[in-house]
Motif scaffolding. Structure first.
Motif, PDB file in Angstrom:
ATOM      1  N   UNK A   1      39.158  31.866  45.255  1.00  0.00           N
ATOM      2  CA  UNK A   1      38.853  33.170  45.840  1.00  0.00           C
ATOM      3  C   UNK A   1      37.957  33.935  44.870  1.00  0.00           C
ATOM      4  N   UNK A   2      36.891  34.536  45.386  1.00  0.00           N
ATOM      5  CA  UNK A   2      36.003  35.371  44.577  1.00  0.00           C
ATOM      6  C   UNK A   2      35.822  36.707  45.281  1.00  0.00           C
ATOM      7  N   UNK A   3      35.284  37.643  44.540  1.00  0.00           N
ATOM      8  CA  UNK A   3      35.138  38.983  45.091  1.00  0.00           C
ATOM      9  C   UNK A   3      36.508  39.576  45.372  1.00  0.00           C
ATOM     10  N   UNK A   4      37.374  39.524  44.371  1.00  0.00           N
ATOM     11  CA  UNK A   4      38.761  39.975  44.540  1.00  0.00           C
ATOM     12  C   UNK A   4      38.838  41.479  44.770  1.00  0.00           C
ATOM     13  N   UNK A   5      39.657  41.848  45.723  1.00  0.00           N
ATOM     14  CA  UNK A   5      39.924  43.263  45.997  1.00  0.00           C
ATOM     15  C   UNK A   5      41.339  43.631  45.581  1.00  0.00           C
ATOM     16  N   UNK A   6      42.244  42.654  45.600  1.00  0.00           N
ATOM     17  CA  UNK A   6      43.589  42.878  45.086  1.00  0.00           C
ATOM     18  C   UNK A   6      44.221  41.527  44.760  1.00  0.00           C
ATOM     19  N   UNK A   7      45.053  41.533  43.723  1.00  0.00           N
ATOM     20  CA  UNK A   7      45.803  40.347  43.319  1.00  0.00           C
ATOM     21  C   UNK A   7      47.175  40.822  42.877  1.00  0.00           C
ATOM     22  N   UNK A   8      48.191  40.230  43.469  1.00  0.00           N
ATOM     23  CA  UNK A   8      49.549  40.570  43.058  1.00  0.00           C
ATOM     24  C   UNK A   8      49.873  39.786  41.799  1.00  0.00           C
TER      25      UNK A   8
ATOM     26  N   UNK B   1      35.066  42.985  41.310  1.00  0.00           N
ATOM     27  CA  UNK B   1      34.718  42.240  42.522  1.00  0.00           C
ATOM     28  C   UNK B   1      34.042  40.909  42.209  1.00  0.00           C
ATOM     29  N   UNK B   2      33.662  40.670  40.943  1.00  0.00           N
ATOM     30  CA  UNK B   2      33.080  39.388  40.544  1.00  0.00           C
ATOM     31  C   UNK B   2      34.128  38.458  39.941  1.00  0.00           C
ATOM     32  N   UNK B   3      35.371  38.880  39.880  1.00  0.00           N
ATOM     33  CA  UNK B   3      36.434  38.063  39.313  1.00  0.00           C
ATOM     34  C   UNK B   3      36.869  36.988  40.297  1.00  0.00           C
ATOM     35  N   UNK B   4      37.465  35.913  39.775  1.00  0.00           N
ATOM     36  CA  UNK B   4      37.869  34.796  40.625  1.00  0.00           C
ATOM     37  C   UNK B   4      39.327  34.410  40.368  1.00  0.00           C
ATOM     38  N   UNK B   5      39.941  33.894  41.407  1.00  0.00           N
ATOM     39  CA  UNK B   5      41.295  33.361  41.350  1.00  0.00           C
ATOM     40  C   UNK B   5      41.227  31.928  41.870  1.00  0.00           C
ATOM     41  N   UNK B   6      41.699  30.984  41.065  1.00  0.00           N
ATOM     42  CA  UNK B   6      41.760  29.584  41.484  1.00  0.00           C
ATOM     43  C   UNK B   6      43.210  29.145  41.474  1.00  0.00           C
ATOM     44  N   UNK B   7      43.628  28.489  42.551  1.00  0.00           N
ATOM     45  CA  UNK B   7      44.999  28.026  42.707  1.00  0.00           C
ATOM     46  C   UNK B   7      44.961  26.527  42.983  1.00  0.00           C
ATOM     47  N   UNK B   8      45.646  25.742  42.140  1.00  0.00           N
ATOM     48  CA  UNK B   8      45.691  24.284  42.280  1.00  0.00           C
ATOM     49  C   UNK B   8      47.009  23.892  42.925  1.00  0.00           C
ATOM     50  N   UNK B   9      46.923  23.100  43.993  1.00  0.00           N
ATOM     51  CA  UNK B   9      48.100  22.604  44.693  1.00  0.00           C
ATOM     52  C   UNK B   9      48.167  21.086  44.542  1.00  0.00           C
TER      53      UNK B   9
ATOM     54  N   UNK C   1      39.137  37.241  34.797  1.00  0.00           N
ATOM     55  CA  UNK C   1      38.835  38.670  34.843  1.00  0.00           C
ATOM     56  C   UNK C   1      37.780  39.047  33.806  1.00  0.00           C
ATOM     57  N   UNK C   2      36.931  38.093  33.441  1.00  0.00           N
ATOM     58  CA  UNK C   2      35.958  38.323  32.383  1.00  0.00           C
ATOM     59  C   UNK C   2      34.796  39.214  32.808  1.00  0.00           C
ATOM     60  N   UNK C   3      34.583  39.367  34.102  1.00  0.00           N
ATOM     61  CA  UNK C   3      33.476  40.198  34.570  1.00  0.00           C
ATOM     62  C   UNK C   3      33.883  41.667  34.577  1.00  0.00           C
ATOM     63  N   UNK C   4      32.983  42.515  34.144  1.00  0.00           N
ATOM     64  CA  UNK C   4      33.255  43.956  34.105  1.00  0.00           C
ATOM     65  C   UNK C   4      33.493  44.495  35.512  1.00  0.00           C
ATOM     66  N   UNK C   5      32.784  43.943  36.491  1.00  0.00           N
ATOM     67  CA  UNK C   5      32.954  44.350  37.877  1.00  0.00           C
ATOM     68  C   UNK C   5      34.077  43.518  38.483  1.00  0.00           C
TER      69      UNK C   5
END
Length: 147
Positions: free
Chosen positions: A64-71, A43-51, A37-41
């Protein structure tokens, strides 16, 4: 993601291919999650999930990039067994969303096509984004053989 030369349904196809790649991950563990969540915008934040399943199966990373919602989740709860995993394409207006996705976001004409990732289990991940990439590594067994 906007490209006037892009094939029709390119993003939908990318989502479908990613969903198909994740079908084999039903017996995996959610090994690690990282939210940048380091980006001020937002929508530029990323979520990475390792399986991870084990040495016989390849590790998988969902980005996932360009996040609109994250639970929210509890990152310290990993690793965690996966009960179910789905990745669903959410089209632009005027096309309808699947019934489960209705009401997740305020839909407007400027909202792009999106992807919805849901992982269920003791630890749940629920995120909507505009970019998805699925990386599949070699299994430890395959990588240990010199070719």
């Amino acid at each position: 993601m906007t490209d006037e030369h892009r094939a029709t349904d390119a993003f939908k196809n990318r989502c479908t291919n990613a969903a198909l790649a994740l079908e084999s991950c039903a017996n995996y563990f959610l090994d690690r999650i990282s939210l940048d969540e380091s980006n001020a915008n937002r929508k530029d934040n990323t979520l990475d999930v390792w399986l991870r399943e084990g040495p016989q199966q390849p590790d998988v990373v969902i980005s996932l990039s360009g996040l609109h919602s994250v639970r929210p989740w509890e990152p310290e709860a990993t690793p965690s067994f996966i009960y179910g995993i789905s990745l669903v394409h959410l089209p632009k207006l005027p096309s309808p969303w699947p019934a489960d996705a209705v009401g997740r976001l305020d839909r407007s004409g400027d909202l792009p096509e999106l992807v919805w990732l849901r992982i269920t289990g003791p630890l749940e991940v629920d995120a909507v984004a505009s970019i998805v990439t699925v990386y599949r590594a070699q299994s430890d067994d395959a990588a240990s053989v010199l070719r």
